[in-house]
Design an enzyme around this catalytic site. Structure first.
Site, PDB file in Angstrom:
ATOM      1  CE  LYS A   1      -1.745   1.825   3.901  1.00  0.00           C
ATOM      2  NZ  LYS A   1      -1.346   3.221   4.042  1.00  0.00           N
ATOM      3  CG  ASN A   2       2.289   2.703   3.520  1.00  0.00           C
ATOM      4  OD1 ASN A   2       1.149   3.079   3.257  1.00  0.00           O
ATOM      5  ND2 ASN A   2       2.676   2.413   4.745  1.00  0.00           N
TER       6      ASN A   2
ATOM      7  CB  CYS B   1      -4.568   6.588  10.255  1.00  0.00           C
ATOM      8  SG  CYS B   1      -4.956   5.117   9.308  1.00  0.00           S
TER       9      CYS B   1
ATOM     10  NE  ARG C   1      -0.198  10.579   9.643  1.00  0.00           N
ATOM     11  CZ  ARG C   1      -0.578   9.560   8.849  1.00  0.00           C
ATOM     12  NH1 ARG C   1      -1.837   9.163   8.862  1.00  0.00           N
ATOM     13  NH2 ARG C   1       0.283   8.971   8.066  1.00  0.00           N
TER      14      ARG C   1
ATOM     15  CG  ASP D   1       3.004   1.627   9.372  1.00  0.00           C
ATOM     16  OD1 ASP D   1       3.368   1.796   8.199  1.00  0.00           O
ATOM     17  OD2 ASP D   1       2.693   2.569  10.127  1.00  0.00           O
TER      18      ASP D   1
ATOM     19  NE  ARG E   1      -6.961   4.432   4.008  1.00  0.00           N
ATOM     20  CZ  ARG E   1      -6.018   4.757   4.909  1.00  0.00           C
ATOM     21  NH1 ARG E   1      -6.355   4.894   6.183  1.00  0.00           N
ATOM     22  NH2 ARG E   1      -4.763   4.917   4.536  1.00  0.00           N
TER      23      ARG E   1
HETATM   24  C1  EPZ Z   1       4.169   6.967   6.049  1.00  0.00           C
HETATM   25  O1  EPZ Z   1       3.430   8.054   6.597  1.00  0.00           O
HETATM   26  C2  EPZ Z   1       3.180   5.805   5.996  1.00  0.00           C
HETATM   27  N1  EPZ Z   1       2.043   6.199   5.183  1.00  0.00           N
HETATM   28  C3  EPZ Z   1       2.694   5.481   7.401  1.00  0.00           C
HETATM   29  O2  EPZ Z   1       1.879   4.316   7.321  1.00  0.00           O
HETATM   30  C4  EPZ Z   1       3.880   5.163   8.276  1.00  0.00           C
HETATM   31  O3  EPZ Z   1       3.427   5.012   9.601  1.00  0.00           O
HETATM   32  C5  EPZ Z   1       4.907   6.321   8.241  1.00  0.00           C
HETATM   33  O4  EPZ Z   1       5.283   6.611   6.894  1.00  0.00           O
HETATM   34  C6  EPZ Z   1       6.159   6.000   9.032  1.00  0.00           C
HETATM   35  O5  EPZ Z   1       6.747   4.846   8.573  1.00  0.00           O
HETATM   36  C7  EPZ Z   1       2.163   6.149   3.845  1.00  0.00           C
HETATM   37  O6  EPZ Z   1       3.182   5.793   3.283  1.00  0.00           O
HETATM   38  C8  EPZ Z   1       0.966   6.569   3.051  1.00  0.00           C
HETATM   39  P1  EPZ Z   1       6.287  10.370   8.084  1.00  0.00           P
HETATM   40  P2  EPZ Z   1       3.986   9.541   6.558  1.00  0.00           P
HETATM   41  O7  EPZ Z   1       6.247  11.580   7.240  1.00  0.00           O
HETATM   42  O8  EPZ Z   1       4.760   9.716   5.317  1.00  0.00           O
HETATM   43  C9  EPZ Z   1       6.093  13.757  11.498  1.00  0.00           C
HETATM   44  C10 EPZ Z   1       0.000   2.949   7.627  1.00  0.00           C
HETATM   45  O9  EPZ Z   1      -0.498   2.451   8.652  1.00  0.00           O
HETATM   46  N2  EPZ Z   1       6.140  14.717  10.362  1.00  0.00           N
HETATM   47  O10 EPZ Z   1       7.468   9.496   8.030  1.00  0.00           O
HETATM   48  O11 EPZ Z   1       2.890  10.452   6.825  1.00  0.00           O
HETATM   49  C11 EPZ Z   1       4.783  12.971  11.510  1.00  0.00           C
HETATM   50  O12 EPZ Z   1       3.753  13.674  12.140  1.00  0.00           O
HETATM   51  C12 EPZ Z   1       0.496   4.407   7.637  1.00  0.00           C
HETATM   52  O13 EPZ Z   1       0.157   2.339   6.567  1.00  0.00           O
HETATM   53  C13 EPZ Z   1       6.201  16.078  10.647  1.00  0.00           C
HETATM   54  O14 EPZ Z   1       6.217  16.495  11.809  1.00  0.00           O
HETATM   55  O15 EPZ Z   1       4.987   9.482   7.818  1.00  0.00           O
HETATM   56  C14 EPZ Z   1       5.170  11.698  12.238  1.00  0.00           C
HETATM   57  O16 EPZ Z   1       5.103  11.897  13.613  1.00  0.00           O
HETATM   58  C15 EPZ Z   1       0.163   5.129   8.900  1.00  0.00           C
HETATM   59  N3  EPZ Z   1       6.227  16.940   9.604  1.00  0.00           N
HETATM   60  C16 EPZ Z   1       6.612  11.502  11.784  1.00  0.00           C
HETATM   61  O17 EPZ Z   1       7.092  12.767  11.312  1.00  0.00           O
HETATM   62  C17 EPZ Z   1       6.210  16.515   8.284  1.00  0.00           C
HETATM   63  O18 EPZ Z   1       6.235  17.329   7.362  1.00  0.00           O
HETATM   64  C18 EPZ Z   1       6.775  10.456  10.678  1.00  0.00           C
HETATM   65  O19 EPZ Z   1       5.980  10.822   9.596  1.00  0.00           O
HETATM   66  C19 EPZ Z   1       6.146  15.126   8.034  1.00  0.00           C
HETATM   67  C20 EPZ Z   1       6.113  14.229   9.091  1.00  0.00           C
END
Ligand code: EPZ
Length: 417
Positions: free
Chosen positions: A22-23, A116, A121, A304, A396
């Site tokens: 998915k990701n 989610c 986020r 995850d 999803r």
């Molecule tokens: C991706 O989310 C995945 N989603 C998530 O999977 C996964 O948990 C996550 O990466 C971490 O591995 C998809 O790929 C669609 P991040 P993403 O940007 O890209 C903070 C699932 O269950 N952050 O690495 O949104 C953020 O709030 C989903 O399949 C900022 O503060 O994750 C989080 O605490 C859930 N500012 C941390 O960094 C930003 O601009 C990691 O987020 C971006 C992120």
């Protein structure tokens, strides 16, 4: 309302084939619009996030053919349009159209992404990166307007190794003037999968999968082909089910290195597994040992799989500590595990899990995608019947979850109540 109904306690035997990730696919589909021709994706999972992205491509007048896990995206007549709220809100990854549209048209207008509810986020790292490349970013109500006269290559330091920001900035940089370096980039396998497609289309990306990614901008991107990698989170979810209920359960189509953090924790807990090429054979051990788990960015233990593995920890002998470090609000499943009989105390971001505790089926809710997966695992394990509501969250991200589980002996159905 659709619910999952599970009568627990059944052993799981046989084979489960893992679908495409998915990701990965949620970034590969938006990336396809960067091509001026046609892109072919193989091993595309039939999940609701895929459908939501097809709706956006078709809104942009792209043509999509999707049969038997193969998707052809023809972008020759694609147009730049505002991505409306009803589409952007369906999933988090709609934000990848920001990087892709900005790269292709130097203009992107879209409503806030969904996703989610597991924390605030924000997307400030994405926005700051676009600005470093010369874009301006306005927020009008629930809408982003991102534009640039010219996108310039830049050195971008990410405050945190964000998956989404790394991919979105890669998408923006492939057609920028000059070279972009992303430092402290995320190293997740999905990022390598995206870079593989873009390079196949003629991009110049090096270092994907490491913390330093270099992108030399090009003028044109042509057709491209890629296999979506197997879903390591889906695989991890079924592997955890195997550690609890498996009787020679075989999980097929996996990439071992993508699951090393999980395998090492399971070995520590006393689970024996036979990993051979792209399969793992797993059975429930006599006893599970307690273990401490802390989620981290790749190659650490994936956030995850945090909620799914916490169910396993409820069956381990002794006290386990589980700490979620990536998101501030990813404990929606705990109250339902407690309702089923688990002994868990939560202090700030640490769950103290005492085991083994017998679980009893009852009515629960999927508060988000992976919390939903944890509820399915708990329901398969519990004595009696478990009814899970809000299952759209689960559908999803898990292709044919009911069929896959029924095929290995689970008593699980979807009912409309
Ligand atoms: C991706 O989310 C995945 N989603 C998530 O999977 C996964 O948990 C996550 O990466 C971490 O591995 C998809 O790929 C669609 P991040 P993403 O940007 O890209 C903070 C699932 O269950 N952050 O690495 O949104 C953020 O709030 C989903 O399949 C900022 O503060 O994750 C989080 O605490 C859930 N500012 C941390 O960094 C930003 O601009 C990691 O987020 C971006 C992120």
């Amino acid at each position: 309302m659709k619910k999952l109904v599970i009568n627990g306690g059944k052993k799981l035997s046989g084979e489960i084939k893992i679908s495409g990730a998915k990701n990965s696919v949620v970034a590969l589909i938006p990336a396809a619009i960067l091509s001026d021709e046609e892109v072919t994706l193989y091993n595309v999972p039939d999940i609701s996030d895929t459908k939501a992205l097809i709706d956006i491509i078709e809104l942009l007048e792209g043509k999509v053919e999707y049969t038997d896990e193969t998707m052809k995206i023809d972008t020759r007549r694609i147009k730049n349009k505002v991505i409306p709220e009803n589409l952007s809100q369906k999933l988090r990854a709609s934000y990848y159209f920001m990087g892709a549209l900005l790269s292709k048209y130097k203009y992107a207008e879209m409503y806030f992404p969904g996703g989610c509810n597991i924390g605030s986020r924000p997307i400030d790292f994405h926005i700051n990166g676009f600005k470093r490349m010369g874009a301006t970013v306005e927020i009008e109500g629930n809408k982003y307007i991102i534009k640039a006269k010219k996108l310039k290559g830049a050195d971008i330091y990410l405050d945190f190794a964000s998956v989404g920001a790394t991919i979105n900035l890669m998408l923006a940089a492939v057609k920028a003037n000059g070279t972009t370096n992303i430092y402290n980039a995320a190293k997740e396998p999905e990022i390598v999968n995206i870079a593989t497609l873009l390079n196949n289309m003629g991009a110049k990306i090096t270092g994907a999968g490491t913390s330093e990614i270099k992108i030399i901008g090009v003028d044109k991107l042509s057709s491209g082909v890629v296999d979506v990698i197997p879903d390591r989170v889906e695989a991890g979810t079924y592997i955890i089910m195997g550690a609890l209920l498996g009787n020679d359960l075989s999980i097929n189509n996996i990439i071992e290195e993508h699951l090393d953090a999980l395998f090492s924790k399971l070995k520590e807990m006393g689970v024996e597994m036979y990993i051979k090429s792209n399969k793992v054979l797993i059975s429930k051990p006599k006893e599970l040992k307690a273990s401490n788990i802390k989620t981290q960015v790749f190659p650490g233990f994936p956030t995850d799989l945090g909620q799914p593995i916490s169910v396993l920890l409820t069956q381990a002998k002794g006290m386990s500590l589980f700490e979620e470090t990536i998101y501030e609000n990813r404990y929606g499943h705990i109250k339902y595990l407690q309702k089923m009989g688990a002994e868990i105390r939560l202090a700030d971001r640490v769950a103290m899990i005492q085991g083994p505790s017998p679980l009893t089926g009852c009515d629960v809710e999927a508060t988000d995608l992976r919390a939903g997966a944890a509820m399915v695992i708990a329901g398969l394990l519990a004595k009696g019947t478990t009814k899970i509501s809000k299952i759209d969250h689960i559908l999803r991200g898990y292709e044919n979850i009911v069929e896959k589980l029924q095929a290995v002996g689970a008593d699980i159905t979807i009912v409309d109540e």
